[in-house]
Every structure is written in structure tokens, then in C-alpha cells.
Design a protein around this motif. Structure first.
Motif, PDB file in Angstrom:
ATOM      1  N   ARG A 111     -21.118  16.137-102.588  1.00  0.00           N
ATOM      2  CA  ARG A 111     -20.517  17.261-103.305  1.00  0.00           C
ATOM      3  C   ARG A 111     -19.972  16.808-104.653  1.00  0.00           C
ATOM      4  NH1 ARG A 111     -19.357  21.316 -99.629  1.00  0.00           N
ATOM      5  NH2 ARG A 111     -19.259  22.614-101.506  1.00  0.00           N
ATOM      6  N   ALA A 112     -20.122  17.668-105.657  1.00  0.00           N
ATOM      7  CA  ALA A 112     -19.703  17.316-107.016  1.00  0.00           C
ATOM      8  C   ALA A 112     -18.204  17.030-107.090  1.00  0.00           C
ATOM      9  CB  ALA A 112     -20.081  18.440-107.976  1.00  0.00           C
ATOM     10  N   PHE A 113     -17.402  17.751-106.280  1.00  0.00           N
ATOM     11  CA  PHE A 113     -15.951  17.539-106.368  1.00  0.00           C
ATOM     12  C   PHE A 113     -15.549  16.142-105.900  1.00  0.00           C
ATOM     13  CE2 PHE A 113     -16.418  19.717-102.172  1.00  0.00           C
ATOM     14  CZ  PHE A 113     -15.869  18.749-101.352  1.00  0.00           C
ATOM     15  N   GLN A 114     -16.380  15.502-105.078  1.00  0.00           N
ATOM     16  CA  GLN A 114     -16.051  14.159-104.621  1.00  0.00           C
ATOM     17  C   GLN A 114     -16.072  13.168-105.784  1.00  0.00           C
ATOM     18  OE1 GLN A 114     -19.159  14.308-101.528  1.00  0.00           O
ATOM     19  NE2 GLN A 114     -17.571  13.961-100.002  1.00  0.00           N
ATOM     20  N   GLU A 115     -17.161  13.153-106.530  1.00  0.00           N
ATOM     21  CA  GLU A 115     -17.252  12.247-107.675  1.00  0.00           C
ATOM     22  C   GLU A 115     -16.231  12.613-108.753  1.00  0.00           C
ATOM     23  OE1 GLU A 115     -18.554   9.500-108.164  1.00  0.00           O
ATOM     24  OE2 GLU A 115     -20.120   9.287-106.644  1.00  0.00           O
ATOM     25  N   GLU A 116     -16.049  13.916-108.980  1.00  0.00           N
ATOM     26  CA  GLU A 116     -15.084  14.358-109.997  1.00  0.00           C
ATOM     27  C   GLU A 116     -13.688  13.820-109.725  1.00  0.00           C
ATOM     28  OE1 GLU A 116     -12.925  18.490-111.565  1.00  0.00           O
ATOM     29  OE2 GLU A 116     -14.509  18.587-110.054  1.00  0.00           O
ATOM     30  N   ASP A 187     -20.591  33.125 -99.208  1.00  0.00           N
ATOM     31  CA  ASP A 187     -21.649  32.115 -99.198  1.00  0.00           C
ATOM     32  C   ASP A 187     -21.451  31.081 -98.097  1.00  0.00           C
ATOM     33  OD1 ASP A 187     -19.368  31.055-100.266  1.00  0.00           O
ATOM     34  OD2 ASP A 187     -20.334  30.082-101.980  1.00  0.00           O
ATOM     35  N   ALA A 188     -20.507  31.334 -97.195  1.00  0.00           N
ATOM     36  CA  ALA A 188     -20.233  30.403 -96.099  1.00  0.00           C
ATOM     37  C   ALA A 188     -21.090  30.756 -94.884  1.00  0.00           C
ATOM     38  CB  ALA A 188     -18.756  30.439 -95.717  1.00  0.00           C
ATOM     39  N   LYS A 189     -21.260  29.789 -94.002  1.00  0.00           N
ATOM     40  CA  LYS A 189     -22.068  30.003 -92.809  1.00  0.00           C
ATOM     41  C   LYS A 189     -21.247  30.538 -91.645  1.00  0.00           C
ATOM     42  CE  LYS A 189     -25.403  26.373 -93.971  1.00  0.00           C
ATOM     43  NZ  LYS A 189     -26.031  25.089 -93.559  1.00  0.00           N
ATOM     44  N   ARG A 190     -19.935  30.525 -91.786  1.00  0.00           N
ATOM     45  CA  ARG A 190     -19.080  30.980 -90.690  1.00  0.00           C
ATOM     46  C   ARG A 190     -17.814  31.594 -91.272  1.00  0.00           C
ATOM     47  NH1 ARG A 190     -17.349  24.906 -88.609  1.00  0.00           N
ATOM     48  NH2 ARG A 190     -15.978  24.396 -90.349  1.00  0.00           N
ATOM     49  N   LEU A 212     -15.860  33.443-106.052  1.00  0.00           N
ATOM     50  CA  LEU A 212     -16.545  32.491-105.184  1.00  0.00           C
ATOM     51  C   LEU A 212     -16.303  31.114-105.784  1.00  0.00           C
ATOM     52  CD1 LEU A 212     -19.953  34.252-104.479  1.00  0.00           C
ATOM     53  CD2 LEU A 212     -18.383  33.429-102.719  1.00  0.00           C
ATOM     54  N   LEU A 213     -15.724  30.193-105.001  1.00  0.00           N
ATOM     55  CA  LEU A 213     -15.309  28.915-105.553  1.00  0.00           C
ATOM     56  C   LEU A 213     -16.344  27.815-105.391  1.00  0.00           C
ATOM     57  CD1 LEU A 213     -11.557  28.818-104.466  1.00  0.00           C
ATOM     58  CD2 LEU A 213     -12.574  29.746-106.551  1.00  0.00           C
ATOM     59  N   ASP A 214     -17.287  27.989-104.479  1.00  0.00           N
ATOM     60  CA  ASP A 214     -18.275  26.935-104.253  1.00  0.00           C
ATOM     61  C   ASP A 214     -19.070  26.676-105.533  1.00  0.00           C
ATOM     62  OD1 ASP A 214     -19.564  25.041-102.610  1.00  0.00           O
ATOM     63  OD2 ASP A 214     -21.271  26.378-102.361  1.00  0.00           O
ATOM     64  N   GLY A 215     -19.145  25.427-105.936  1.00  0.00           N
ATOM     65  CA  GLY A 215     -19.854  25.070-107.153  1.00  0.00           C
ATOM     66  C   GLY A 215     -18.960  24.926-108.363  1.00  0.00           C
ATOM     67  N   VAL A 218     -13.101  21.075-109.618  1.00  0.00           N
ATOM     68  CA  VAL A 218     -11.703  21.107-109.173  1.00  0.00           C
ATOM     69  C   VAL A 218     -10.818  21.632-110.296  1.00  0.00           C
ATOM     70  CG1 VAL A 218      -9.761  19.708-108.361  1.00  0.00           C
ATOM     71  CG2 VAL A 218     -12.075  19.237-107.531  1.00  0.00           C
ATOM     72  N   ALA A 219     -11.112  21.249-111.524  1.00  0.00           N
ATOM     73  CA  ALA A 219     -10.329  21.726-112.665  1.00  0.00           C
ATOM     74  C   ALA A 219     -10.410  23.246-112.792  1.00  0.00           C
ATOM     75  CB  ALA A 219     -10.822  21.063-113.946  1.00  0.00           C
ATOM     76  N   GLU A 220     -11.598  23.808-112.584  1.00  0.00           N
ATOM     77  CA  GLU A 220     -11.759  25.267-112.661  1.00  0.00           C
ATOM     78  C   GLU A 220     -11.020  25.958-111.522  1.00  0.00           C
ATOM     79  OE1 GLU A 220     -16.155  25.686-114.752  1.00  0.00           O
ATOM     80  OE2 GLU A 220     -16.031  25.094-112.638  1.00  0.00           O
ATOM     81  N   GLN A 221     -11.087  25.397-110.324  1.00  0.00           N
ATOM     82  CA  GLN A 221     -10.377  25.985-109.193  1.00  0.00           C
ATOM     83  C   GLN A 221      -8.870  25.899-109.397  1.00  0.00           C
ATOM     84  OE1 GLN A 221     -12.058  25.162-105.184  1.00  0.00           O
ATOM     85  NE2 GLN A 221     -13.608  23.938-106.255  1.00  0.00           N
ATOM     86  N   ALA A 222      -8.408  24.775-109.927  1.00  0.00           N
ATOM     87  CA  ALA A 222      -6.976  24.610-110.189  1.00  0.00           C
ATOM     88  C   ALA A 222      -6.498  25.660-111.167  1.00  0.00           C
ATOM     89  CB  ALA A 222      -6.703  23.210-110.721  1.00  0.00           C
ATOM     90  N   GLN A 223      -7.276  25.923-112.223  1.00  0.00           N
ATOM     91  CA  GLN A 223      -6.857  26.916-113.210  1.00  0.00           C
ATOM     92  C   GLN A 223      -6.795  28.311-112.603  1.00  0.00           C
ATOM     93  OE1 GLN A 223      -9.502  28.134-116.474  1.00  0.00           O
ATOM     94  NE2 GLN A 223      -7.779  27.832-117.888  1.00  0.00           N
ATOM     95  N   ILE A 224      -7.776  28.651-111.757  1.00  0.00           N
ATOM     96  CA  ILE A 224      -7.790  29.976-111.136  1.00  0.00           C
ATOM     97  C   ILE A 224      -6.532  30.189-110.297  1.00  0.00           C
ATOM     98  CG2 ILE A 224      -8.942  31.376-109.369  1.00  0.00           C
ATOM     99  CD1 ILE A 224     -11.612  30.261-110.453  1.00  0.00           C
ATOM    100  N   PHE A 225      -6.189  29.214-109.461  1.00  0.00           N
ATOM    101  CA  PHE A 225      -5.027  29.383-108.586  1.00  0.00           C
ATOM    102  C   PHE A 225      -3.719  29.268-109.358  1.00  0.00           C
ATOM    103  CE2 PHE A 225      -8.030  29.427-105.275  1.00  0.00           C
ATOM    104  CZ  PHE A 225      -7.403  29.838-104.108  1.00  0.00           C
TER     105      PHE A 225
END
Length: 321
Positions: A111-116, A187-190, A212-215, A218-225
């Protein structure tokens, strides 16, 4: 099931294990006297004696690495929640105790967030060892810590560390957008919201945006919240981002009646968020640790049907007009 629901955070410690070994794609830790270290080798939905290590006829040849290796493996490290709270938190635990590490051992990095996040913490590719089916390594010394947040009682210091590293240090500013957000699991399976369109049709009257947060980084998700004044979301890893929310943010977490967890309520308390939960339509009660694994699996994956009338009442109670 590997997720004990305790009333306080798990005690954490650091063990230096000379000549310890790491085996397999999940990064199980084996002591020099051939014992499985369960605290650092959890396999979700199994008991210690059921660990996959014990079903092996023979292990691959061992490769000796003359370095200090920090074992930060987690079989669900691809999950945003477990990665942030149980993998990155252990890096901070080592840093706080001035433990010198040559390289870090991780499970699969897809996942991209791991390397980021690792690059943000200075753990470059050269410092990473990634486990796979053929892994069987022995370090000059293994540095081993147990999981930090798997009880659901995430310690406050972990939340503060994530906030500092991924919100405050980068200097992320709130956006004028995303004041009121509904976080979709479409976009989740469950654990999807079955009547999500009805929920969004109702929430749009009050100025909510569906995200939708997938993709997203982390910086973009942090700003949204960090920007949000109201967050409505089904239970799931996206709510990890509550560590970036401002005090007073109103949070409504949606649950199936079969699967109730305190994880994000605890995080909300750490940051003085205005938290409440809404239990969806359905029969049955939440599973407990003594429930059969088949029942736990069904509950974990159960979809959520929101009672719009109850949602309206909860929004009024929270002062959302």
C-alpha cells in the motif's frame, strides 16, 4: 481472536533477543531456544497452538544477518488501522528509548501509505527487510516489541505521535472544503452501508460531502479530517484519521448490531471529540470473545442498514442543522 477487548492498553516493552529468528510471510519470531514468541507473532483468528509455524514439516535454510533487526511485522499490516497504530507506533517506541536499529523487518508492503509514512519517519528502502514465504533469517540481535493497539484501547501517546508526525510537523492546514463529511465504505468488501444512497440523499440537505479515502495519501486524509466539523462514518479503518481531528469535532460512528467496538470512542476521548454511535437496523447482539470464530467472522463482515429517522434524531441532538 487476537483482538482482546481489554479495559486498558496492553503493557508495552522492548526485548533484545540475541540470535533470534524471523520466519514466514507473517514474520513470526522464534527465540534461540526454538520457542514461538506469540506476543510478536499473532495470526488473526487463531490460537497460539494453531499457529502456521507448527504445521511446517521443515523450515527454509536460515540466513544470518549480522545486524540489529527491529521486528515490526503484522499479518494485517496492509490495513491502515493496524499499520498506523501497531507498526508505526513501535517505531516510535524504539525511538523514545534510543534503541539503535540497523534494519527493520516488515510484512508485505503493498500500500502506498506504508512507504509514505516510513519515508516520513526516515525508514528508507535500504533499511527495510520484507518477509515472504521463503523468509527465515537470524539477526545478530532481534529487537522485539509486542503489538501496541490490538486491544482496541489505543494509548494516547500513540495518537499524539501520529498527529505530530503526519499533521503538525508537515504543517498541514485545514481546507474550506470537507466541513461536513460522510466517509463511504462503498469500495470495501465488507461492512458496507446497504442503504448508503438514502443516507447520502438525507445528509446532502445538511451540506455533507461523501468521501472515499482509499487511494488518498496520509497527508490528504489528515487534511480532510483536520478540516471536518462533523464526521459520519461506518466502523472501519478510515476512522484512524480521527487522530487528526480538532477538539469538539462531532463524530457519529455507524455500527451493525452484531459488531460493536470501542476503538474510535477511545481515540475521540483522547482529543476531546464529541463522539456518539448509531446502531443500525437488525437483530442479534454483538459478538464477544468467547463466541465461535464463525460467528465472529460473520459479525465482522456484517453490512449496516441505517435508520434514517434515528440518524435525523442523532444529528439534532448533536446540534447539526
Amino acid at each position: 481472536m487476537g483482538w482482546p477487548q481489554l479495559v486498558k492498553p496492553r503493557p508495552h516493552y522492548i526485548v533484545a533477543m540475541p540470535m533470534g529468528r524471523v520466519w514466514g510471510e507473517n514474520g513470526a519470531v522464534i527465540s534461540p531456544d526454538n520457542k514461538l514468541i506469540w506476543d510478536a507473532s499473532h495470526e488473526i483468528m487463531t490460537k497460539p497452538h494453531e499457529h502456521s509455524l507448527f504445521s511446517q514439516q521443515k523450515l527454509p535454510p536460515v540466513t544470518f544477518i549480522p545486524e540489529n533487526l527491529a521486528v515490526l511485522t503484522h499479518m494485517e499490516g496492509y490495513s491502515y488501522y493496524f499499520w498506523m497504530f501497531d507498526v508505526l507506533a513501535r517505531i516510535e517506541l524504539l525511538r523514545r528509548n534510543d534503541i539503535q536499529i540497523d534494519r527493520y523487518v516488515f510484512t508485505s508492503m503493498t500500500r502506498a501509505f506504508q512507504e509514505e509514512t516510513l519515508l516520513r519517519l526516515g525508514v528508507t528502502c535500504e533499511k527495510q527487510i520484507i518477509c515472504d514465504n521463503h523468509t527465515h533469517i537470524q539477526g545478530l540481535e532481534l529487537i522485539v516489541t509486542p503489538l501496541v493497539a490490538d486491544t482496541g484501547m489505543t494509548p494516547k501517546w500513540v495518537c499524539e505521535f501520529l498527529r505530530e508526525e503526519f499533521l503538525e510537523k508537515p504543517g498541514i492546514k485545514p481546507s474550506r472544503d470537507f466541513k461536513r463529511i460522510y466517509v463511504s465504505r462503498g469500495d470495501a468488501k465488507r461492512r458496507q452501508v446497504k442503504n448508503e444512497q438514502d443516507v447520502m440523499d438525507y445528509l446532502k440537505r445538511y451540506g455533507f460531502d461523501c468521501v472515499l479515502l482509499d487511494g488518498l495519501s496520509v497527508a490528504e486524509q489528515a487534511q480532510i479530517f483536520f478540516s471536518a466539523e462533523v464526521v459520519i462514518a461506518p466502523h472501519g479503518a478510515a476512522l484512524t484519521n480521527l487522530v487528526f481531528s480538532k477538539p469538539g469535532t462531532k463524530v457519529i460512528e455507524l455500527f451493525s448490531p452484531l459488531w460493536l467496538r470501542h476503538t474510535y470512542c477511545i481515540i475521540s476521548q483522547h482529543f476531546d471529540l464529541d463522539y456518539s454511535r448509531l446502531i443500525g437496523i437488525g437483530h442479534g447482539s454483538s459478538v464477544i470473545l468467547s463466541s465461535p470464530l464463525s460467528d465472529i467472522q460473520i459479525a465482522l463482515e456484517a453490512d449496516i442498514t441505517v435508520n434514517i429517522g434515528q440518524l435525523a434524531k442523532q444529528l439534532r441532538a448533536a446540534g447539526v442543522h
